[in-house]
Design a protein around this motif. Structure first.
Motif, short mmCIF file in Angstrom:
data_model
loop_
_atom_site.label_atom_id
_atom_site.label_comp_id
_atom_site.label_asym_id
_atom_site.label_seq_id
_atom_site.Cartn_x
_atom_site.Cartn_y
_atom_site.Cartn_z
N SER A 103 21.21 -3.79 33.14
CA SER A 103 21.67 -2.57 32.62
C SER A 103 20.98 -2.10 31.28
N HIS A 104 19.90 -2.83 31.13
CA HIS A 104 19.19 -2.54 29.85
C HIS A 104 17.75 -2.27 30.23
N ASN A 105 17.26 -1.39 29.38
CA ASN A 105 15.78 -1.03 29.70
C ASN A 105 14.87 -2.10 28.87
N GLU A 106 14.98 -3.34 29.27
CA GLU A 106 14.38 -4.42 28.63
C GLU A 106 13.43 -5.04 29.73
N ILE A 107 12.23 -5.58 29.18
CA ILE A 107 11.28 -6.40 30.14
C ILE A 107 11.62 -7.72 29.83
N VAL A 108 12.29 -8.38 30.94
CA VAL A 108 12.68 -9.75 30.99
C VAL A 108 12.16 -10.54 32.02
N GLU A 109 12.37 -11.92 31.96
CA GLU A 109 11.79 -12.66 33.11
C GLU A 109 12.40 -12.40 34.38
N PRO A 110 11.68 -12.15 35.65
CA PRO A 110 12.64 -11.75 36.77
C PRO A 110 13.66 -12.55 37.11
N ARG A 111 14.90 -11.96 37.66
CA ARG A 111 15.75 -12.95 38.21
C ARG A 111 15.40 -13.52 39.48
N LEU A 112 15.51 -14.55 39.69
CA LEU A 112 15.04 -15.38 41.01
C LEU A 112 15.46 -14.63 42.37
N GLY A 113 16.57 -13.83 42.26
CA GLY A 113 17.04 -13.41 43.43
C GLY A 113 16.24 -12.03 43.59
N SER A 114 15.69 -11.62 42.77
CA SER A 114 14.80 -10.30 42.97
C SER A 114 13.36 -10.67 43.46
N THR A 115 13.06 -11.92 43.52
CA THR A 115 11.49 -12.30 43.64
C THR A 115 11.41 -13.15 45.18
N VAL A 116 12.36 -13.11 45.85
CA VAL A 116 12.21 -13.46 47.41
C VAL A 116 11.66 -12.75 48.14
N MET A 117 11.18 -12.99 49.31
CA MET A 117 10.83 -12.36 50.35
C MET A 117 12.10 -12.17 51.15
N VAL A 118 12.68 -11.13 51.32
CA VAL A 118 13.95 -10.76 52.07
C VAL A 118 13.83 -10.61 53.74
N PRO A 119 14.29 -11.61 54.44
CA PRO A 119 14.08 -11.32 55.95
C PRO A 119 14.96 -10.22 56.36
N LEU A 120 14.55 -9.69 57.51
CA LEU A 120 15.37 -8.55 58.15
C LEU A 120 16.72 -9.35 58.42
N LYS A 298 9.00 -26.87 42.70
CA LYS A 298 8.21 -26.67 44.12
C LYS A 298 9.05 -25.77 44.93
N CYS A 299 10.34 -25.73 44.78
CA CYS A 299 10.94 -24.44 45.71
C CYS A 299 10.56 -23.32 44.93
N LYS A 300 10.70 -23.26 43.61
CA LYS A 300 10.57 -21.90 43.13
C LYS A 300 9.28 -21.51 43.30
N VAL A 301 8.03 -22.21 43.39
CA VAL A 301 6.74 -21.80 43.57
C VAL A 301 6.74 -21.42 45.22
N ALA A 302 7.34 -22.10 45.89
CA ALA A 302 7.10 -21.89 47.53
C ALA A 302 7.69 -20.40 47.98
N PHE A 303 9.16 -20.60 47.53
CA PHE A 303 9.98 -19.51 48.03
C PHE A 303 10.24 -18.19 47.02
#
Length: 556
Positions: A103-120, A298-303
Protein backbone atom coordinates in the motif's frame (compact mmCIF):
# COMPACT_ATOMS: atom_id res chain seq x y z
CA UNK A 1 6.18 -4.82 -6.27
CA UNK A 2 5.95 -1.31 -7.71
CA UNK A 3 2.54 0.29 -7.90
CA UNK A 4 0.62 0.33 -11.16
CA UNK A 5 2.28 -2.78 -12.55
CA UNK A 6 0.08 -5.27 -14.36
CA UNK A 7 0.39 -8.90 -13.28
CA UNK A 8 -0.61 -11.05 -16.22
CA UNK A 9 -2.11 -14.52 -15.91
CA UNK A 10 -3.96 -16.41 -18.64
CA UNK A 11 -7.30 -16.04 -16.86
CA UNK A 12 -6.85 -13.48 -14.11
CA UNK A 13 -5.74 -9.87 -14.43
CA UNK A 14 -4.77 -8.00 -11.30
CA UNK A 15 -4.34 -4.23 -11.50
CA UNK A 16 -2.98 -2.58 -8.33
CA UNK A 17 -4.70 0.68 -7.50
CA UNK A 18 -4.13 3.07 -4.63
CA UNK A 19 -6.93 4.26 -2.37
CA UNK A 20 -6.76 7.80 -3.74
CA UNK A 21 -6.96 6.58 -7.34
CA UNK A 22 -10.37 5.11 -6.66
CA UNK A 23 -11.72 8.64 -6.33
CA UNK A 24 -9.64 10.54 -8.90
CA UNK A 25 -11.78 12.47 -11.32
CA UNK A 26 -15.03 11.32 -9.73
CA UNK A 27 -17.87 13.26 -8.16
CA UNK A 28 -16.77 11.94 -4.76
CA UNK A 29 -13.47 13.84 -4.98
CA UNK A 30 -15.07 17.05 -3.88
CA UNK A 31 -16.13 15.49 -0.58
CA UNK A 32 -12.48 15.04 0.42
CA UNK A 33 -11.11 18.36 -0.82
CA UNK A 34 -11.16 21.37 1.54
CA UNK A 35 -13.16 24.37 0.47
CA UNK A 36 -13.02 27.96 1.62
CA UNK A 37 -16.69 28.03 2.58
CA UNK A 38 -18.75 25.23 3.96
CA UNK A 39 -21.97 24.90 5.85
CA UNK A 40 -22.47 22.83 9.03
CA UNK A 41 -24.94 20.60 7.23
CA UNK A 42 -22.34 19.81 4.57
CA UNK A 43 -19.75 19.01 7.26
CA UNK A 44 -22.18 16.67 8.99
CA UNK A 45 -22.93 15.02 5.66
CA UNK A 46 -19.22 14.52 4.94
CA UNK A 47 -18.62 13.13 8.44
CA UNK A 48 -21.56 10.73 8.07
CA UNK A 49 -20.26 9.57 4.70
CA UNK A 50 -16.78 8.91 6.09
CA UNK A 51 -18.18 6.91 9.02
CA UNK A 52 -20.42 4.89 6.70
CA UNK A 53 -17.55 4.23 4.33
CA UNK A 54 -15.37 3.08 7.26
CA UNK A 55 -17.99 0.58 8.43
CA UNK A 56 -18.38 -0.66 4.86
CA UNK A 57 -14.62 -1.18 4.65
CA UNK A 58 -14.61 -3.13 7.92
CA UNK A 59 -17.41 -5.35 6.63
CA UNK A 60 -15.52 -6.09 3.43
CA UNK A 61 -12.34 -6.94 5.33
CA UNK A 62 -14.26 -9.31 7.61
CA UNK A 63 -15.93 -10.95 4.62
CA UNK A 64 -12.67 -11.92 2.91
CA UNK A 65 -9.97 -14.20 4.40
CA UNK A 66 -7.42 -12.32 6.45
CA UNK A 67 -4.13 -11.35 4.87
CA UNK A 68 -0.93 -9.75 6.05
CA UNK A 69 -1.15 -7.10 3.33
CA UNK A 70 -3.82 -4.66 2.27
CA UNK A 71 -4.83 -5.54 -1.28
CA UNK A 72 -6.32 -2.94 -3.59
CA UNK A 73 -7.03 -4.53 -6.92
CA UNK A 74 -9.68 -5.45 -9.43
CA UNK A 75 -9.98 -9.08 -10.46
CA UNK A 76 -11.51 -9.91 -13.81
CA UNK A 77 -12.17 -13.51 -14.79
CA UNK A 78 -13.72 -14.62 -18.08
CA UNK A 79 -16.50 -17.21 -18.15
CA UNK A 80 -15.26 -20.72 -17.46
CA UNK A 81 -16.15 -23.72 -19.60
CA UNK A 82 -19.20 -25.64 -18.31
CA UNK A 83 -17.00 -28.49 -17.10
CA UNK A 84 -15.17 -26.20 -14.66
CA UNK A 85 -16.24 -24.59 -11.41
CA UNK A 86 -14.95 -21.43 -9.71
CA UNK A 87 -13.77 -23.54 -6.79
CA UNK A 88 -11.06 -24.94 -9.03
CA UNK A 89 -9.15 -21.72 -8.44
CA UNK A 90 -7.03 -22.75 -5.47
CA UNK A 91 -6.21 -20.33 -2.67
CA UNK A 92 -2.50 -20.73 -3.32
CA UNK A 93 -2.90 -19.42 -6.90
CA UNK A 94 -4.92 -16.37 -5.91
CA UNK A 95 -2.59 -15.66 -3.03
CA UNK A 96 0.43 -15.85 -5.31
CA UNK A 97 -1.20 -13.49 -7.79
CA UNK A 98 -2.10 -10.94 -5.16
CA UNK A 99 1.04 -11.14 -3.05
CA UNK A 100 3.56 -8.34 -3.26
CA UNK A 101 1.03 -5.55 -3.83
CA UNK A 102 1.79 -3.14 -0.99
CA UNK A 103 0.00 0.00 0.00
CA UNK A 104 2.98 2.36 -0.33
CA UNK A 105 4.60 3.66 -3.45
CA UNK A 106 8.02 2.24 -2.50
CA UNK A 107 10.58 0.16 -4.32
CA UNK A 108 11.16 -2.80 -2.04
CA UNK A 109 12.52 -6.32 -2.36
CA UNK A 110 9.81 -8.37 -4.14
CA UNK A 111 7.71 -10.60 -1.92
CA UNK A 112 8.42 -14.22 -2.71
CA UNK A 113 4.75 -14.86 -3.38
CA UNK A 114 4.90 -12.46 -6.32
CA UNK A 115 7.94 -14.10 -7.94
CA UNK A 116 6.64 -17.62 -8.58
CA UNK A 117 5.48 -19.07 -11.88
CA UNK A 118 1.76 -19.50 -11.21
CA UNK A 119 0.17 -22.60 -12.79
CA UNK A 120 -3.28 -22.71 -14.33
CA UNK A 121 -6.00 -24.06 -12.02
CA UNK A 122 -6.53 -27.78 -11.63
CA UNK A 123 -9.68 -29.02 -13.35
CA UNK A 124 -12.55 -30.47 -11.36
CA UNK A 125 -13.24 -33.63 -13.32
CA UNK A 126 -16.78 -34.98 -13.22
CA UNK A 127 -19.08 -37.01 -15.40
CA UNK A 128 -19.62 -40.65 -16.17
CA UNK A 129 -16.29 -41.96 -14.85
CA UNK A 130 -15.40 -45.29 -13.35
CA UNK A 131 -14.00 -45.48 -9.84
CA UNK A 132 -10.50 -46.10 -11.26
CA UNK A 133 -10.78 -43.09 -13.60
CA UNK A 134 -11.99 -40.85 -10.76
CA UNK A 135 -9.06 -41.96 -8.61
CA UNK A 136 -6.67 -41.32 -11.48
CA UNK A 137 -7.65 -37.64 -11.79
CA UNK A 138 -7.84 -37.07 -8.02
CA UNK A 139 -5.17 -34.68 -6.75
CA UNK A 140 -2.90 -35.40 -3.75
CA UNK A 141 -3.69 -34.31 -0.22
CA UNK A 142 -1.07 -31.72 0.66
CA UNK A 143 -1.28 -32.62 4.37
CA UNK A 144 -1.13 -28.92 5.17
CA UNK A 145 2.33 -28.37 3.68
CA UNK A 146 2.91 -25.06 1.91
CA UNK A 147 5.96 -23.10 0.70
CA UNK A 148 7.79 -21.78 3.74
CA UNK A 149 11.25 -20.25 3.26
CA UNK A 150 12.01 -19.09 6.78
CA UNK A 151 15.70 -18.18 6.84
CA UNK A 152 17.48 -18.20 10.20
CA UNK A 153 18.63 -15.11 12.06
CA UNK A 154 22.31 -15.84 11.39
CA UNK A 155 21.64 -16.16 7.65
CA UNK A 156 19.76 -12.87 7.58
CA UNK A 157 22.45 -11.03 9.52
CA UNK A 158 25.14 -12.16 7.09
CA UNK A 159 22.97 -11.12 4.15
CA UNK A 160 23.45 -7.45 4.91
CA UNK A 161 27.19 -7.79 4.14
CA UNK A 162 27.14 -10.51 1.46
CA UNK A 163 24.52 -8.73 -0.66
CA UNK A 164 26.85 -5.70 -0.95
CA UNK A 165 30.09 -7.60 -1.71
CA UNK A 166 32.24 -5.84 -4.35
CA UNK A 167 35.68 -7.40 -3.97
CA UNK A 168 35.15 -11.14 -4.60
CA UNK A 169 33.54 -12.42 -7.81
CA UNK A 170 32.50 -15.92 -8.84
CA UNK A 171 32.22 -16.80 -12.53
CA UNK A 172 30.55 -20.13 -13.38
CA UNK A 173 30.41 -21.78 -16.80
CA UNK A 174 27.51 -24.25 -17.03
CA UNK A 175 27.12 -27.03 -19.59
CA UNK A 176 24.55 -29.55 -20.81
CA UNK A 177 20.88 -29.25 -21.67
CA UNK A 178 18.39 -26.82 -20.16
CA UNK A 179 17.74 -28.61 -16.88
CA UNK A 180 21.33 -29.75 -16.42
CA UNK A 181 22.37 -26.12 -16.74
CA UNK A 182 19.57 -25.11 -14.38
CA UNK A 183 20.95 -27.39 -11.64
CA UNK A 184 24.40 -25.86 -12.06
CA UNK A 185 23.01 -22.31 -11.89
CA UNK A 186 21.27 -23.16 -8.61
CA UNK A 187 24.49 -24.59 -7.20
CA UNK A 188 26.43 -21.55 -8.43
CA UNK A 189 24.24 -19.22 -6.36
CA UNK A 190 24.73 -21.40 -3.28
CA UNK A 191 28.52 -21.50 -3.78
CA UNK A 192 28.63 -17.71 -4.22
CA UNK A 193 26.78 -17.43 -0.92
CA UNK A 194 29.21 -19.84 0.79
CA UNK A 195 32.19 -17.85 -0.51
CA UNK A 196 30.52 -14.51 0.27
CA UNK A 197 31.15 -13.47 -3.32
CA UNK A 198 29.24 -11.59 -5.98
CA UNK A 199 27.99 -13.89 -8.73
CA UNK A 200 28.51 -12.93 -12.35
CA UNK A 201 25.48 -13.97 -14.42
CA UNK A 202 26.32 -17.59 -15.35
CA UNK A 203 27.82 -18.31 -18.76
CA UNK A 204 26.04 -21.01 -20.78
CA UNK A 205 28.57 -23.15 -22.63
CA UNK A 206 27.72 -23.82 -26.27
CA UNK A 207 25.95 -27.18 -26.48
CA UNK A 208 27.72 -29.10 -29.24
CA UNK A 209 25.25 -32.00 -29.23
CA UNK A 210 22.24 -29.78 -29.98
CA UNK A 211 24.27 -26.89 -31.45
CA UNK A 212 22.60 -24.40 -29.13
CA UNK A 213 24.54 -21.20 -28.39
CA UNK A 214 21.86 -19.55 -26.24
CA UNK A 215 22.96 -17.11 -23.55
CA UNK A 216 21.49 -16.77 -20.06
CA UNK A 217 19.34 -13.81 -21.12
CA UNK A 218 17.88 -15.84 -24.01
CA UNK A 219 16.46 -18.38 -21.57
CA UNK A 220 15.92 -16.51 -18.30
CA UNK A 221 14.77 -13.10 -17.12
CA UNK A 222 18.08 -11.61 -15.93
CA UNK A 223 16.66 -8.63 -14.04
CA UNK A 224 14.16 -10.82 -12.23
CA UNK A 225 17.00 -13.19 -11.29
CA UNK A 226 19.03 -10.32 -9.82
CA UNK A 227 16.15 -8.69 -7.98
CA UNK A 228 14.82 -11.90 -6.44
CA UNK A 229 18.25 -12.80 -5.04
CA UNK A 230 19.34 -9.30 -4.01
CA UNK A 231 19.00 -10.11 -0.30
CA UNK A 232 21.00 -13.36 -0.62
CA UNK A 233 23.75 -12.85 -3.19
CA UNK A 234 24.80 -9.86 -5.25
CA UNK A 235 24.41 -10.74 -8.94
CA UNK A 236 26.16 -8.65 -11.60
CA UNK A 237 26.01 -8.83 -15.38
CA UNK A 238 29.79 -8.77 -15.86
CA UNK A 239 33.07 -8.34 -14.03
CA UNK A 240 33.88 -4.74 -13.11
CA UNK A 241 36.83 -3.14 -14.87
CA UNK A 242 38.85 -3.31 -11.64
CA UNK A 243 38.81 -7.12 -11.85
CA UNK A 244 39.15 -7.72 -15.59
CA UNK A 245 42.94 -7.97 -15.43
CA UNK A 246 43.02 -9.82 -12.13
CA UNK A 247 44.53 -13.26 -11.91
CA UNK A 248 41.75 -15.72 -12.61
CA UNK A 249 42.01 -19.25 -11.26
CA UNK A 250 40.00 -21.63 -13.43
CA UNK A 251 38.76 -24.72 -11.60
CA UNK A 252 37.70 -27.60 -13.85
CA UNK A 253 37.83 -30.57 -11.48
CA UNK A 254 35.70 -30.67 -8.36
CA UNK A 255 34.99 -33.96 -6.56
CA UNK A 256 31.44 -35.16 -6.09
CA UNK A 257 29.40 -34.45 -2.98
CA UNK A 258 31.48 -31.52 -1.73
CA UNK A 259 30.30 -29.76 1.44
CA UNK A 260 30.13 -26.02 2.18
CA UNK A 261 33.07 -26.52 4.55
CA UNK A 262 35.16 -28.07 1.75
CA UNK A 263 34.29 -25.24 -0.66
CA UNK A 264 35.15 -22.54 1.83
CA UNK A 265 38.41 -24.21 2.90
CA UNK A 266 39.44 -24.80 -0.72
CA UNK A 267 38.56 -21.45 -2.33
CA UNK A 268 37.87 -18.64 0.15
CA UNK A 269 41.46 -17.59 0.89
CA UNK A 270 42.43 -17.85 -2.77
CA UNK A 271 39.38 -15.84 -3.86
CA UNK A 272 40.14 -13.23 -1.22
CA UNK A 273 43.62 -12.76 -2.66
CA UNK A 274 42.81 -12.90 -6.38
CA UNK A 275 39.32 -11.39 -6.43
CA UNK A 276 38.01 -13.69 -9.18
CA UNK A 277 37.31 -17.43 -9.28
CA UNK A 278 36.12 -19.26 -12.43
CA UNK A 279 34.47 -22.68 -12.07
CA UNK A 280 33.71 -25.11 -14.89
CA UNK A 281 32.39 -28.65 -14.65
CA UNK A 282 30.12 -28.03 -11.67
CA UNK A 283 27.47 -30.58 -12.65
CA UNK A 284 25.98 -32.27 -9.54
CA UNK A 285 29.17 -31.79 -7.51
CA UNK A 286 27.61 -29.94 -4.56
CA UNK A 287 26.32 -32.09 -1.70
CA UNK A 288 22.55 -32.71 -1.59
CA UNK A 289 22.65 -32.55 2.21
CA UNK A 290 23.25 -28.88 2.94
CA UNK A 291 22.45 -26.78 6.03
CA UNK A 292 18.73 -25.83 6.11
CA UNK A 293 19.26 -22.18 5.09
CA UNK A 294 21.24 -23.21 1.99
CA UNK A 295 18.53 -25.74 1.09
CA UNK A 296 16.01 -22.92 1.28
CA UNK A 297 18.25 -20.79 -0.91
CA UNK A 298 18.24 -23.57 -3.52
CA UNK A 299 14.44 -23.54 -3.48
CA UNK A 300 14.39 -19.76 -3.76
CA UNK A 301 16.62 -19.91 -6.85
CA UNK A 302 14.77 -22.82 -8.48
CA UNK A 303 11.17 -21.84 -7.81
CA UNK A 304 11.41 -18.04 -7.65
CA UNK A 305 14.52 -16.54 -9.26
CA UNK A 306 14.86 -18.67 -12.41
CA UNK A 307 11.94 -17.29 -14.38
CA UNK A 308 12.00 -17.89 -18.12
CA UNK A 309 12.48 -14.94 -20.47
CA UNK A 310 9.39 -13.14 -21.68
CA UNK A 311 9.24 -14.66 -25.23
CA UNK A 312 9.53 -18.21 -23.86
CA UNK A 313 7.11 -17.58 -21.02
CA UNK A 314 4.48 -16.01 -23.26
CA UNK A 315 4.53 -18.79 -25.84
CA UNK A 316 4.70 -21.54 -23.20
CA UNK A 317 1.71 -20.06 -21.38
CA UNK A 318 -0.15 -19.67 -24.66
CA UNK A 319 0.31 -23.35 -25.53
CA UNK A 320 -0.59 -24.38 -21.97
CA UNK A 321 -3.85 -22.39 -22.22
CA UNK A 322 -4.72 -24.16 -25.47
CA UNK A 323 -4.31 -27.51 -23.75
CA UNK A 324 -6.05 -26.39 -20.56
CA UNK A 325 -9.15 -24.85 -22.14
CA UNK A 326 -10.14 -28.22 -23.62
CA UNK A 327 -10.18 -29.87 -20.19
CA UNK A 328 -7.77 -31.88 -18.02
CA UNK A 329 -4.60 -33.22 -19.59
CA UNK A 330 -1.61 -35.41 -18.78
CA UNK A 331 1.94 -34.34 -19.61
CA UNK A 332 4.30 -37.18 -20.46
CA UNK A 333 8.01 -36.55 -20.60
CA UNK A 334 9.00 -39.28 -23.04
CA UNK A 335 12.73 -39.92 -23.37
CA UNK A 336 12.71 -41.76 -26.70
CA UNK A 337 15.46 -39.82 -28.51
CA UNK A 338 18.34 -41.73 -30.08
CA UNK A 339 20.97 -40.19 -27.80
CA UNK A 340 19.00 -41.30 -24.73
CA UNK A 341 18.98 -44.93 -25.87
CA UNK A 342 22.72 -44.71 -26.58
CA UNK A 343 23.63 -43.07 -23.25
CA UNK A 344 21.51 -45.39 -21.11
CA UNK A 345 22.78 -48.58 -22.79
CA UNK A 346 19.18 -49.61 -23.49
CA UNK A 347 17.25 -50.85 -26.52
CA UNK A 348 14.21 -49.30 -28.14
CA UNK A 349 11.94 -52.34 -28.38
CA UNK A 350 11.20 -51.40 -32.01
CA UNK A 351 12.84 -54.48 -33.48
CA UNK A 352 16.28 -55.48 -34.84
CA UNK A 353 16.51 -52.67 -37.40
CA UNK A 354 16.48 -49.91 -34.78
CA UNK A 355 18.18 -51.84 -32.00
CA UNK A 356 21.17 -52.62 -34.25
CA UNK A 357 21.68 -48.91 -34.95
CA UNK A 358 21.67 -48.14 -31.22
CA UNK A 359 23.97 -51.07 -30.42
CA UNK A 360 26.54 -49.99 -33.00
CA UNK A 361 26.56 -46.44 -31.65
CA UNK A 362 27.00 -47.75 -28.11
CA UNK A 363 30.01 -49.80 -29.22
CA UNK A 364 31.60 -47.00 -31.25
CA UNK A 365 31.02 -44.32 -28.59
CA UNK A 366 31.38 -46.06 -25.20
CA UNK A 367 32.33 -42.75 -23.55
CA UNK A 368 28.69 -41.67 -23.71
CA UNK A 369 27.43 -44.64 -21.72
CA UNK A 370 26.38 -43.47 -18.25
CA UNK A 371 27.54 -45.82 -15.47
CA UNK A 372 27.36 -49.58 -14.86
CA UNK A 373 29.12 -50.52 -18.08
CA UNK A 374 29.20 -54.25 -17.29
CA UNK A 375 25.42 -54.67 -17.11
CA UNK A 376 23.49 -56.24 -19.98
CA UNK A 377 20.45 -54.53 -21.50
CA UNK A 378 18.09 -56.89 -19.65
CA UNK A 379 19.80 -56.18 -16.33
CA UNK A 380 19.63 -52.45 -16.96
CA UNK A 381 15.95 -52.60 -17.84
CA UNK A 382 14.95 -54.64 -14.78
CA UNK A 383 17.03 -52.34 -12.58
CA UNK A 384 14.92 -49.40 -13.74
CA UNK A 385 17.75 -47.74 -15.65
CA UNK A 386 15.98 -47.60 -19.03
CA UNK A 387 13.28 -45.18 -20.18
CA UNK A 388 9.81 -46.64 -20.56
CA UNK A 389 9.04 -47.13 -24.23
CA UNK A 390 5.65 -46.21 -25.69
CA UNK A 391 4.15 -49.67 -25.09
CA UNK A 392 5.23 -49.71 -21.44
CA UNK A 393 3.91 -46.19 -20.91
CA UNK A 394 0.55 -47.16 -22.42
CA UNK A 395 0.29 -50.17 -20.11
CA UNK A 396 1.17 -48.01 -17.12
CA UNK A 397 -1.50 -45.42 -17.96
CA UNK A 398 -4.16 -48.09 -18.46
CA UNK A 399 -3.25 -49.81 -15.19
CA UNK A 400 -3.40 -46.51 -13.31
CA UNK A 401 -6.94 -45.90 -14.58
CA UNK A 402 -6.37 -43.25 -17.26
CA UNK A 403 -9.43 -43.12 -19.56
CA UNK A 404 -8.92 -43.74 -23.26
CA UNK A 405 -10.27 -40.23 -23.91
CA UNK A 406 -7.46 -38.62 -21.90
CA UNK A 407 -5.45 -35.96 -23.71
CA UNK A 408 -1.69 -36.45 -23.56
CA UNK A 409 0.88 -33.71 -24.07
CA UNK A 410 4.17 -35.24 -25.22
CA UNK A 411 7.19 -33.34 -23.97
CA UNK A 412 10.68 -34.15 -25.21
CA UNK A 413 12.57 -34.37 -28.48
CA UNK A 414 11.62 -36.31 -31.58
CA UNK A 415 11.50 -40.04 -30.83
CA UNK A 416 13.94 -42.35 -32.56
CA UNK A 417 11.77 -44.32 -34.98
CA UNK A 418 9.30 -41.48 -35.57
CA UNK A 419 5.61 -42.37 -35.56
CA UNK A 420 6.43 -46.06 -35.24
CA UNK A 421 7.95 -45.40 -31.82
CA UNK A 422 4.70 -43.76 -30.65
CA UNK A 423 2.26 -46.18 -32.30
CA UNK A 424 1.68 -48.46 -29.25
CA UNK A 425 0.76 -45.40 -27.17
CA UNK A 426 -1.36 -43.77 -29.88
CA UNK A 427 -3.40 -46.95 -30.39
CA UNK A 428 -4.48 -46.91 -26.72
CA UNK A 429 -4.64 -43.13 -26.24
CA UNK A 430 -5.36 -41.47 -29.60
CA UNK A 431 -5.42 -37.87 -28.33
CA UNK A 432 -1.68 -37.15 -28.46
CA UNK A 433 -0.55 -33.53 -28.70
CA UNK A 434 2.90 -31.96 -29.15
CA UNK A 435 4.06 -28.35 -29.05
CA UNK A 436 4.39 -28.48 -32.84
CA UNK A 437 0.71 -29.41 -33.15
CA UNK A 438 -0.40 -26.77 -30.62
CA UNK A 439 1.61 -23.90 -32.11
CA UNK A 440 0.20 -21.78 -34.90
CA UNK A 441 2.07 -20.70 -38.02
CA UNK A 442 5.37 -19.10 -37.15
CA UNK A 443 5.04 -19.22 -33.36
CA UNK A 444 7.86 -21.73 -32.91
CA UNK A 445 10.08 -20.21 -35.63
CA UNK A 446 12.23 -18.08 -33.26
CA UNK A 447 13.13 -21.21 -31.28
CA UNK A 448 13.61 -23.87 -33.96
CA UNK A 449 17.39 -24.03 -33.51
CA UNK A 450 17.24 -23.42 -29.76
CA UNK A 451 16.91 -26.75 -27.98
CA UNK A 452 16.98 -25.10 -24.55
CA UNK A 453 14.13 -22.76 -25.42
CA UNK A 454 12.07 -25.65 -26.82
CA UNK A 455 12.73 -27.64 -23.65
CA UNK A 456 11.63 -24.61 -21.61
CA UNK A 457 8.35 -24.48 -23.53
CA UNK A 458 7.81 -28.18 -22.79
CA UNK A 459 8.58 -27.42 -19.14
CA UNK A 460 5.89 -24.72 -18.96
CA UNK A 461 3.16 -26.81 -20.60
CA UNK A 462 4.04 -29.80 -18.40
CA UNK A 463 4.12 -27.60 -15.30
CA UNK A 464 0.51 -26.56 -15.97
CA UNK A 465 -0.81 -30.08 -16.56
CA UNK A 466 -3.21 -31.87 -14.22
CA UNK A 467 -0.91 -34.89 -14.06
CA UNK A 468 2.77 -35.22 -14.96
CA UNK A 469 4.48 -38.56 -15.65
CA UNK A 470 8.11 -38.93 -16.79
CA UNK A 471 9.24 -42.07 -18.60
CA UNK A 472 12.72 -41.78 -17.11
CA UNK A 473 14.38 -39.92 -14.20
CA UNK A 474 16.42 -37.14 -15.73
CA UNK A 475 16.92 -33.52 -14.72
CA UNK A 476 13.67 -32.20 -16.20
CA UNK A 477 11.58 -34.87 -14.49
CA UNK A 478 13.16 -34.18 -11.11
CA UNK A 479 12.79 -30.42 -11.52
CA UNK A 480 9.13 -30.61 -12.53
CA UNK A 481 8.11 -33.06 -9.82
CA UNK A 482 9.56 -30.76 -7.16
CA UNK A 483 8.25 -27.56 -8.74
CA UNK A 484 4.72 -28.97 -8.98
CA UNK A 485 4.87 -30.15 -5.37
CA UNK A 486 5.99 -26.68 -4.28
CA UNK A 487 3.14 -24.98 -6.14
CA UNK A 488 0.31 -26.94 -4.52
CA UNK A 489 1.12 -30.67 -4.64
CA UNK A 490 -0.05 -31.11 -8.20
CA UNK A 491 -0.14 -34.80 -9.05
CA UNK A 492 3.10 -36.24 -10.41
CA UNK A 493 3.65 -39.96 -10.83
CA UNK A 494 7.19 -41.33 -10.74
CA UNK A 495 7.02 -44.74 -12.43
CA UNK A 496 8.44 -47.42 -10.14
CA UNK A 497 10.15 -49.21 -13.00
CA UNK A 498 12.17 -51.64 -10.92
CA UNK A 499 9.01 -52.99 -9.25
CA UNK A 500 6.53 -52.86 -12.12
CA UNK A 501 8.50 -54.21 -15.11
CA UNK A 502 8.67 -57.78 -13.74
CA UNK A 503 4.89 -57.55 -13.23
CA UNK A 504 4.45 -56.38 -16.83
CA UNK A 505 6.48 -59.36 -18.01
CA UNK A 506 4.37 -61.86 -16.04
CA UNK A 507 1.69 -63.00 -18.51
CA UNK A 508 -0.20 -64.96 -15.84
CA UNK A 509 -1.45 -61.76 -14.16
CA UNK A 510 -4.91 -60.59 -15.27
CA UNK A 511 -5.55 -56.97 -16.29
CA UNK A 512 -7.66 -56.37 -13.16
CA UNK A 513 -4.97 -57.75 -10.87
CA UNK A 514 -2.27 -55.84 -12.76
CA UNK A 515 -4.18 -52.58 -12.27
CA UNK A 516 -4.51 -53.20 -8.54
CA UNK A 517 -0.80 -53.96 -8.18
CA UNK A 518 0.33 -50.95 -10.22
CA UNK A 519 -1.98 -48.52 -8.40
CA UNK A 520 -0.74 -49.75 -5.02
CA UNK A 521 2.86 -49.26 -6.16
CA UNK A 522 2.24 -45.62 -6.98
CA UNK A 523 0.21 -44.54 -3.96
CA UNK A 524 3.08 -42.30 -2.90
CA UNK A 525 1.97 -39.79 -5.53
CA UNK A 526 -1.11 -39.08 -3.39
CA UNK A 527 0.91 -37.58 -0.51
CA UNK A 528 3.88 -35.21 -0.12
CA UNK A 529 7.05 -37.29 -0.19
CA UNK A 530 9.66 -36.01 2.29
CA UNK A 531 13.29 -35.71 1.30
CA UNK A 532 15.40 -38.54 2.67
CA UNK A 533 18.93 -37.51 3.59
CA UNK A 534 20.26 -41.06 3.65
CA UNK A 535 19.44 -41.38 -0.06
CA UNK A 536 20.92 -37.98 -0.99
CA UNK A 537 17.62 -36.74 -2.35
CA UNK A 538 17.78 -33.25 -3.85
CA UNK A 539 15.63 -30.63 -2.13
CA UNK A 540 14.64 -29.33 -5.57
CA UNK A 541 12.83 -32.61 -6.22
CA UNK A 542 11.69 -33.10 -2.62
CA UNK A 543 10.99 -29.66 -1.08
CA UNK A 544 9.40 -31.17 2.05
CA UNK A 545 10.41 -30.48 4.82
CA UNK A 546 13.18 -27.87 4.28
CA UNK A 547 11.21 -25.61 1.93
CA UNK A 548 7.64 -26.46 2.92
CA UNK A 549 6.06 -26.54 6.36
CA UNK A 550 2.74 -26.72 8.20
CA UNK A 551 3.32 -23.58 10.23
CA UNK A 552 5.09 -20.23 10.05
CA UNK A 553 4.58 -17.21 7.84
CA UNK A 554 4.94 -19.09 4.57
CA UNK A 555 5.62 -17.66 1.14
CA UNK A 556 2.04 -16.93 0.11
Amino acid sequence: MARGRMIKNPFITVTPRSFSQLFTGSALTSLFLPKRTSSPSLSIFVLSFVVSFTFLGISIVRFFPSSQDSIHCSVVTPPLPPSLHPSSYSQIILAALLAGINSHNEIVEPRLGSTVMVPLPIHLVSGNLSEEETDFWRQPDGKGYRPCLEFGIGYRKKSATISKEKNRFLVVVVAGGLNQQRNQIIDAVVIARILEASLVVPILQVNHIWEDDSEFSDIYDVEHFKKTLQADVRVVSSLPSSHLMAKQTIVTHIPYNVSPLWIRARFFKQLNLEGVLVIKGLDSKLSKNLPPDLQRLKCKVAFHALRFSRPILELGNQLARRMWIEGPYIALHLRLEKDVWVRTGCLTGLGPEYDNIVTQLQKSQPQYLTGRVNMSYTQRRLSGLCPLNALEMARLLKALGAPRSARLYLAGGKPFGGTKALQPLASEFPHLVTKEALARDGELSPFLNRSSALAAIDYIVSFNSDIFIPSHGGNMARALVGHRAYMGHRKSIRPNKRAMLPVFDDRTISDKELSSIIRTMHNKSLNPEPRRKEMDKDVISYPVPECMCRHGDGVF
